[in-house]
Design a protein around this motif. Structure first.
Motif: not given
Lengths: 103, 570
Positions: B53-67
């Motif tokens: 769950x933690x990794x999933x949330x952080x990857x979503x954030x990373x996707x947002x941050x990358x954009x």
């Protein structure tokens, strides 16, 4: 936004007074912090008996524990004092200085 | 005397660097245990699902941050849009490592009161950062603390020195964190091997930092700080609930249950070791000024909108960190009461009621189980993992910016690199750091890494912080003084550590140590100041005159923020 004239600031006595005041506060608080912490450290080094003495005859809690937690709490309070002073006293002066130099 | 030092350094390192001890403790423990015909341990699904769950949330954030990461400022400094409160959380997330969480709790569990010395030492650097450098860093710098040191000095030599100081700290700190991560993950979920754990960490870091830059790093750190503070609060509440919310009862129960009894309140050194006053003072200096010289911490001040946010972030950060260290202390004592002597956690209660399954750093983890069952154990395990990811992300960011912004763009390209190229080099460096992390983590698996915290904090305390403070406050500092002083700090620390008790005697087995202390700061810090002073004042070159003359303009910017880097507008 008008550009502040750096020479004006350098010749503004308010600027030098501000720097002096802010530095004085920073140094005083740093010295308090260092006295607290190195006082604690020196007691560890040279007077451990004082630190390990119980706070009351029927308690197991050593004096040093109160002191250590106290240093953590006081450290937070000191940072609070600095931030309060900087927000309420120093920032308005900085704005004044910049405005006077931007005229 | 020798015994004292061995005991001191062993316990010190166990506390300071949980990685080191988990490493050696677990290789010892798992060695004989592995071939035992016992049933395989059950899969810790709670921990695994919470990792996921933690990794999933952080990857979503990373996707947002990358954009939202387009410019170099976005990449290195999160667009300078981080608020004071957010940065305060991120600072706490960057700084509170698994070493301080599991390590201090373990130290208190073994030694009682002594653990508090580390809690205090790791906090007191923060007020100093605020009172001296925080706002001025924000006003003078762009992406790295080397920007500030080289503000009015020669870019090439000063940045090279500062980047070397930063990189040594970052790489060694990284090794310590990774070895810890691999051991921890492997202990909590035995089905995942050490190497796979390290590889997972390395790959996640590459994704976060390469794609999401400082924005992703910041949010990973904020979330981790929230989880860690929340988790530790629940644990401490669980302990206090068990003890009827009475500190007097908690401490007297701990004294009654601990095999050393009242000694846990009476010792200012690891129980059984003799006091060494000079080492205590040197340790104190190292902890205080080392904190103020960690490149990944200093870098956080470039992410905030202005100097006001910078100062507020230290206030929030200090309060979070201080609160957390008080909690770890309660957790350590709680573990004496609830974990020690419990056959569920202890290897063999008939032999040693303190020795825990899985090694020295497990008290906090088992305490989670004791107060909250399997679910909470899984949660705390995931939090510990998140902690490592957040710290390693910050380190990777700091290392990559030293390589790309300082060495590539300013030294190698002499300031002529395009922003695009610089960010590209930074991303390549991040991938390089990720791969290097995996390789180093695997290479150091069985190594004794007990000297790592001494090494990183000593260089930070003896080089990064004093040279930074001199460049900000002392008009007389010249390029020559900064560079010579800086190298004295870097190489002096390394040499004294090499010939000190931990490396010379224990790791290299070369016999009695040539230098008697584990922490060289008490010698090197004054030496660096003296050298930087003498070399600067004797510098009568034309460039030195210009550098001194440039101080007034630097001071004006440092004190008023005029000309400081602006927050990016999106």
């Amino acid at each position: 936004m008008s550009v502040a004239d750096n020479a004006k600031i350098q010749s503004n006595p308010k600027f030098h007074a501000l720097v002096k005041r802010r530095n004085a506060l920073g140094w005083i608080l740093s010295i308090i912090e260092c006295i607290m912490y190195f006082g604690f450290t020196l007691m560890i080094a040279f007077a451990p008996d004082v630190l390990t003495a119980p706070i009351a005859s029927d308690s197991v809690i050593p004096f040093g524990m109160i002191l250590g937690v106290g240093i953590i709490v006081v450290s937070c309070v000191l940072t609070g004092i600095y931030v309060y002073q900087a927000n309420n006293t120093f920032d308005p002066i900085v704005h004044e200085i910049i405005e006077e130099a931007s005229k | 005397m020798k015994q004292l030092k061995a005991a001191f350094s062993a316990l010190l390192s166990s506390a300071v660097l949980f990685a080191a001890r988990t490493g050696s403790a677990m290789t010892v423990d798992s060695g004989p245990a592995a071939p035992a015909p016992a049933a395989p341990p059950p899969v810790n699904w709670h921990a695994i699902s919470m990792f996921v769950i933690f990794v999933g949330i952080t990857l979503v954030i990373t996707y947002w941050a990358a954009k939202h990461t387009k410019s170099a400022t976005d990449f290195y400094a999160a667009g300078r849009g981080v608020t004071g409160l957010q940065n305060g959380m991120a600072i706490a997330g960057d700084y509170m490592s698994a070493a301080s969480f599991l390590g201090i709790a373990a130290l208190v569990y073994m030694n009682g009161f002594y653990g508090l010395i580390f809690s205090v030492g790791w906090l007191v650097g923060w007020p100093i950062i605020l009172f001296t450098v925080a706002e001025r860093l924000r006003n003078l710098g762009k992406y790295t603390y080397a920007d500030v040191v080289s503000f009015r000095l020669k870019q090439g030599p000063v940045r090279t020195m500062a980047a070397i100081g930063a990189l040594i700290v970052v790489v060694w700190y990284l090794i310590g964190q990774l070895v810890g991560a691999g051991q921890l993950l492997h202990t909590l979920v035995p089905q995942i091997s050490y190497r796979i754990s390290i590889t997972i960490v390395g790959i996640l870091i590459m994704l976060y930092v390469t794609l999401g830059g400082m924005k992703a790093t910041t949010w990973v750190q904020i979330i981790k700080a929230g989880l860690l503070l929340g988790g530790a609060t629940i644990m401490a509440l669980g302990v206090m609930f068990h003890e009827g919310f009475s500190f007097a009862k908690l401490f007297s129960d701990a004294v009654a249950l601990h095999p050393k009894h009242l000694a846990i309140m009476k010792s200012v050194v690891p129980i059984g070791a003799k006091a060494n006053p000079i080492e205590s003072i040197s340790l104190g200096l190292t902890l205080m000024f080392g904190t103020a010289g960690l490149p990944h911490i200093l870098m956080r001040f470039f992410t905030v909108t202005d100097s006001k946010a910078a100062r507020k972030s230290v206030l929030y950060g200090t309060c979070f960190i201080g609160y957390f260290y008080i909690l770890t202390f309660i957790i350590g004592f709680g573990a004496i009461v609830l974990v020690a002597n419990n056959p569920q956690y202890v290897v063999d209660v008939t032999k040693n009621i303190l020795a825990l399954k899985g090694g020295l750093n497990m008290p906090a983890v088992y305490l989670a189980h004791a107060v909250g069952g399997d679910f909470f154990l899984g949660f705390i395990a995931a939090v510990a993992f998140a902690t490592i990811l957040a710290v390693v992300s910050g380190l990777t960011m700091a290392g990559a910016s030293a390589l790309s912004h300082d060495l590539y763009a300013q030294v190698f390209k002499k300031g002529q690199a395009t922003e695009k190229d610089e960010v590209m080099v930074s991303k390549i460096s991040c991938i390089g750091f990720g791969i290097l992390s995996i390789l180093l983590g695997i290479a150091f698996e069985k190594q004794n890494v007990a000297y790592i915290v001494a090494l990183t904090f000593s260089i930070a305390a003896c080089t990064n912080f004093p040279i930074l403070a001199l460049s900000i406050f002392w008009k007389g500092l010249t390029t020559r003084g900064a560079v010579v002083g800086g190298y004295v700090g870097i190489f002096g620390s390394i040499i004294l550590l090499l010939i000190g008790p931990t490396v010379w005697t224990k790791i290299l087995k070369m016999g009695p140590a040539i230098f008697p202390l584990d922490f060289p700061t008490i010698v090197i810090l004054p030496l660096v100041l003296i050298v930087a002073y003498v070399v600067s004042v004797t510098d009568s070159s034309e460039s030195a005159k210009q550098e001194r003359a440039a101080f007034d303009a630097q001071k004006l910017r440092a004190e008023t923020g005029i000309g400081a880097e602006k927050a990016a507008v999106h």
